[in-house]
Enzyme design. Structure first.
Site, PDB file in Angstrom:
ATOM      1  CE  LYS A  16      13.488  -3.215   2.204  1.00  0.00           C
ATOM      2  NZ  LYS A  16      14.134  -2.194   1.432  1.00  0.00           N
ATOM      3  CB  CYS A  17       6.151  -3.127  -0.745  1.00  0.00           C
ATOM      4  SG  CYS A  17       4.622  -3.229  -1.656  1.00  0.00           S
ATOM      5  N   PRO A  18       4.211  -4.636   1.597  1.00  0.00           N
ATOM      6  CG  PRO A  18       2.147  -5.735   2.061  1.00  0.00           C
ATOM      7  CD  PRO A  18       3.660  -5.974   1.914  1.00  0.00           C
TER       8      PRO A  18
END
Length: 81
Positions: A16-18
């Site tokens: 998942k981000c980042p």
């Protein structure tokens, strides 16, 4: 989760981000200008983040496509950044 880089293929599925952008940046730093990197990701934000990263760092986004499991991006390193 292990990140796999094989023949300029970066498997970021499940991250998942980042993390997809951070790992893309690290993988590109190991490539020579002109080399291509294909990225696989399931992160919905990558559709925005990866193209933005390319624009900000001078890399070419050759292809961006949705897949059954997420997204696939093909980048070309065009600078030493």
């Amino acid at each position: 989760m292990d990140t796999k880089v094989t023949r300029n293929l970066l498997d970021l599925m499940g991250l998942k981000c980042p993390l997809p952008v951070l790992k893309t940046k690290k993988a590109l730093s190991k490539l020579s200008p002109g080399e291509e990197l294909t990225i696989l990701t399931t992160d919905p934000m990558a559709e925005i983040d990866i193209p933005h990263f390319c624009q900000e760092h001078g890399h070419t986004l050759i292809e961006a496509a949705r897949t059954e499991t997420g997204h696939q991006f093909r980048l070309q390193k065009v600078s030493a950044k």
